[in-house]
Design a protein around this motif. Structure first.
Motif, PDB file in Angstrom:
ATOM      1  N   LEU A   1       0.833  -1.222   0.000  1.00 61.32           N
ATOM      2  CA  LEU A   1       0.000   0.000   0.000  1.00 61.32           C
ATOM      3  C   LEU A   1       0.858   1.259   0.000  1.00 61.32           C
ATOM      4  O   LEU A   1       1.982   1.268   0.513  1.00 61.32           O
ATOM      5  CB  LEU A   1      -0.889   0.019   1.247  1.00 61.32           C
TER       6      LEU A   1
ATOM      7  N   TYR B   1      -7.808   7.746   3.607  1.00 62.36           N
ATOM      8  CA  TYR B   1      -8.263   6.637   2.756  1.00 62.36           C
ATOM      9  C   TYR B   1      -7.684   5.305   3.232  1.00 62.36           C
ATOM     10  O   TYR B   1      -8.346   4.274   3.187  1.00 62.36           O
ATOM     11  CB  TYR B   1      -7.870   6.883   1.295  1.00 62.36           C
ATOM     12  N   ILE B   2      -6.445   5.349   3.714  1.00 58.94           N
ATOM     13  CA  ILE B   2      -5.828   4.118   4.225  1.00 58.94           C
ATOM     14  C   ILE B   2      -6.506   3.718   5.541  1.00 58.94           C
ATOM     15  O   ILE B   2      -6.693   2.534   5.820  1.00 58.94           O
ATOM     16  CB  ILE B   2      -4.294   4.301   4.403  1.00 58.94           C
TER      17      ILE B   2
ATOM     18  N   GLU C   1      -9.608   4.167   6.225  1.00 57.90           N
ATOM     19  CA  GLU C   1     -10.839   3.475   5.789  1.00 57.90           C
ATOM     20  C   GLU C   1     -10.533   2.043   5.362  1.00 57.90           C
ATOM     21  O   GLU C   1     -11.258   1.107   5.682  1.00 57.90           O
ATOM     22  CB  GLU C   1     -11.462   4.206   4.585  1.00 57.90           C
ATOM     23  N   TYR C   2      -9.427   1.894   4.615  1.00 62.25           N
ATOM     24  CA  TYR C   2      -9.047   0.569   4.122  1.00 62.25           C
ATOM     25  C   TYR C   2      -8.749  -0.372   5.294  1.00 62.25           C
ATOM     26  O   TYR C   2      -9.174  -1.537   5.296  1.00 62.25           O
ATOM     27  CB  TYR C   2      -7.815   0.702   3.211  1.00 62.25           C
TER      28      TYR C   2
ATOM     29  N   LYS D   1     -11.831  -1.497   6.892  1.00 60.07           N
ATOM     30  CA  LYS D   1     -12.486  -2.518   6.065  1.00 60.07           C
ATOM     31  C   LYS D   1     -11.813  -3.889   6.265  1.00 60.07           C
ATOM     32  O   LYS D   1     -12.493  -4.918   6.409  1.00 60.07           O
ATOM     33  CB  LYS D   1     -12.388  -2.103   4.589  1.00 60.07           C
TER      34      LYS D   1
ATOM     35  N   LYS E   1      -6.937  10.516  -3.322  1.00 63.25           N
ATOM     36  CA  LYS E   1      -7.072   9.062  -3.442  1.00 63.25           C
ATOM     37  C   LYS E   1      -6.202   8.658  -4.623  1.00 63.25           C
ATOM     38  O   LYS E   1      -6.524   8.958  -5.770  1.00 63.25           O
ATOM     39  CB  LYS E   1      -8.532   8.692  -3.687  1.00 63.25           C
TER      40      LYS E   1
END
Lengths: 472, 109
Positions: free
Chosen positions: A6, A15-16, A18-19, A22, A198
């Protein structure tokens, strides 16, 4: 366990975050980050895992932050329930399983300032790095076209891929983070939220994976050459790096943590850098002396052993018995074409060396007004009469003529009868005919300080060399 | 001494300066703010530890001691001045708001 590649940076960390959330929902929590991009996840039964990535400058030997300051921040985060996992690129990663936990950053304006300042520092760092990398790329690319050593030295070969790739990556990063700064430049003034990017990771990932792969091969090569081939010169090349790392560690451990003003610490850092630099220089000299005294009384000592894809074996043989030769450089290539390229490049290099070595000497001689003893002209293969004639010319013309004459006298094709060897091509490379370069099939020999009166002995030594090479 | 860009302090900045009218270290500042605002305002460690070096650099606070690797800070005269300016600004905001809401707006077209 899951491993993901990543891109995490100050420009995209939400964004990371969020990843990671997830991934946690899918039962994988982050365990470690290796080399900034390799994210290692482990299977976990933890429920409701939530991540927080917080921008915070981390401590290095070169900034004024102390480990205590970072630890205090870490302690404060853990006091309110966040568990520290890892830090990378001035970002600290925490997780929690508690709900309704206070955020690590509660003021978006302050967070904006921190991110903006750190990204600006990144830009500065890239601007310092870029010219260095471009310069190194230029050297590496010119080496590909002209250097003989790049064919025999695997580290040079890897560097010639690694450095241009690193330059491409730095340019790409610079464009990207400058775009981020431009996008956010005026937003802070009008109290608008920061815009994160992003990023399409494909290009970055491709280049970065290549760089990491090449770095791994580079390190394996150093170990192979140092340990398996016993090449002491490899150790020598990495002395400054070793000393720098030791001093950096000592500075962080003992000086940075001291309760003294920042100015004093910066002064001490400067002192440490100067001291480490001087020590590197002195230890390099001592190392060379050590090698020189080590081989002083040895005959037929094989050293600087190297191996590369293009030249599976190359080394130098030093002989201090002063009977037959002083040293021989030897290289065996995978094809005759490569041997030819190496042979021709080596001749060019020898010519350039003769030129650069003798130009100052020629200039000194031309500047002398007193009578010159003929012995001082022997090295240039000049008679006193010729020299007096050249002296009447313009200095630059005289210099060119003398050097060209010297080169003509130095380079002479070796007659097949002189050397009882079945060689393809061979040249004398010195006025006194005691240096030679020989090509036999896929092999090239460069002999220095040869005693040609004893041709049989040379042959015997070359045969011994071939025998040794075949065993390696 | 004016705030560098003459901008209003954010809520976090205001409360951090306010909490340092007495010597406090990082965690104490967070606790104090939470207590005096009855948990209405919280300053996270990321915000706090970004503000402390910034305020120190700007001369609004100074470090007075380091015990157990915890730095204790206190507001300076310059910081106090910024804080007073902010309180005055907030007073004006309040007074303007109250005046208008009481129906005493003399500036209506």
């Amino acid at each position: 366990m899951k491993i993901k590649f990543l891109y995490l940076n100050l420009t995209n960390y939400p964004y990371i975050e969020e990843y990671l959330d997830k991934m946690a929902k899918n039962g994988y929590i982050l365990e470690k980050i290796l080399l900034q991009n390799i994210f290692i996840f482990k299977k976990s039964n933890l429920k409701n895992v939530k991540y927080s990535i917080s921008p915070f400058q981390y401590e290095t030997a070169l900034n004024i932050l102390t480990p205590d300051e970072v630890n205090e921040f870490n302690d404060a985060c853990s006091n309110i329930g966040w568990t520290y996992i890892e830090k990378t690129s001035n970002l600290f990663i925490y997780y929690t399983v508690l709900s309704d936990l206070e955020d690590i950053h509660t003021d978006s304006e302050v967070e904006f300032n921190v991110v903006y300042k750190l990204v600006k520092n990144q830009v500065k760092f890239h601007y310092i790095l870029l010219p260095i990398l471009i310069f190194l790329t230029w050297i590496q690319l010119s080496n590909i076209y002209s250097s003989p050593d790049i064919i025999t030295n695997s580290l040079s070969q890897i560097q010639s891929l690694l450095i241009p790739l690193a330059s491409i990556l730095v340019v790409n990063e610079l464009i990207y983070i400058r775009h981020f700064l431009k996008l956010n430049k005026n937003r802070q003034e009008v109290n608008e939220e920061i815009i994160f990017l992003k990023r399409n990771q494909k290009f970055y990932s491709f280049i970065m994976k290549l760089i990491l792969f090449l770095l791994a091969i580079f390190i394996i090569n150093i170990l192979f050459m140092g340990v398996m081939l016993g090449n002491k010169f490899i150790v020598f090349a990495y002395i400054p790096l070793l000393i720098g790392s030791i001093f950096g560690f000592l500075y962080r451990k003992f000086i940075k943590v001291k309760k003294s003003p920042k100015k004093n610490k910066l002064f001490l850092l400067l002192l440490v850098l100067v001291f480490a630099g001087s020590l590197s220089f002195i230890s390099s000299l001592l190392f060379i002396n050590d090698i020189a005294s080590d081989i002083e009384n040895k005959s037929f000592e094989i050293m600087d052993k190297k191996a590369s894809i293009l030249a599976p074996i190359s080394y130098m043989v030093v002989d201090n018995s002063y009977n037959d030769f002083n040293n021989i450089e030897y290289a065996k290539f995978i094809s005759e074409d490569l041997a030819n390229i190496f042979f021709n490049r080596k001749i060019k290099r020898i010519k350039a060396n003769i030129k650069s070595r003798n130009i100052p000497y020629v200039n000194d001689l031309l500047a002398e007004k007193d009578f010159l003893p003929p012995s001082r002209l022997e090295r240039l293969n000049l008679s006193l009469e010729d020299f007096e004639e050249y002296k009447k010319l313009d200095t630059e013309d005289a210099q060119d003529l003398i050097i060209n004459k010297l080169l003509d006298a130095s380079f002479e094709q070796v007659d097949k009868n002189i050397l009882p060897l079945d060689f393809d091509e061979a040249y004398f490379t010195s006025v006194f005919k005691d240096d030679l370069i020989i090509k036999i099939n896929k092999e090239v020999y460069i002999l220095n300080g040869v005693n040609l009166d004893n041709g049989e002995s040379i042959d015997k030594n070359l045969l011994k060399l071939i025998e040794v090479s075949n065993k390696l | 001494m004016k705030n560098k860009k003459n901008k209003a302090l954010t809520q976090s900045m205001y409360y951090v300066l306010l909490s340092l009218t007495k010597p406090r270290h990082g965690y104490e500042i967070m606790q104090y703010i939470s207590d005096i605002t009855k948990k209405r305002v919280s300053v996270g460690p990321g915000t706090l530890y970004a503000l402390l070096p910034k305020f120190e650099e700007d001369g609004y606070i100074k470090m007075i001691s380091t015990d157990d690797n915890k730095k204790t800070y206190l507001i300076t005269d310059a910081g106090q001045e910024i804080l007073n300016e902010e309180i005055n600004r907030l007073r004006l905001l309040l007074s303007d708001g109250e005046t208008i809401l009481k129906g005493c707006d003399n500036y209506e077209n």
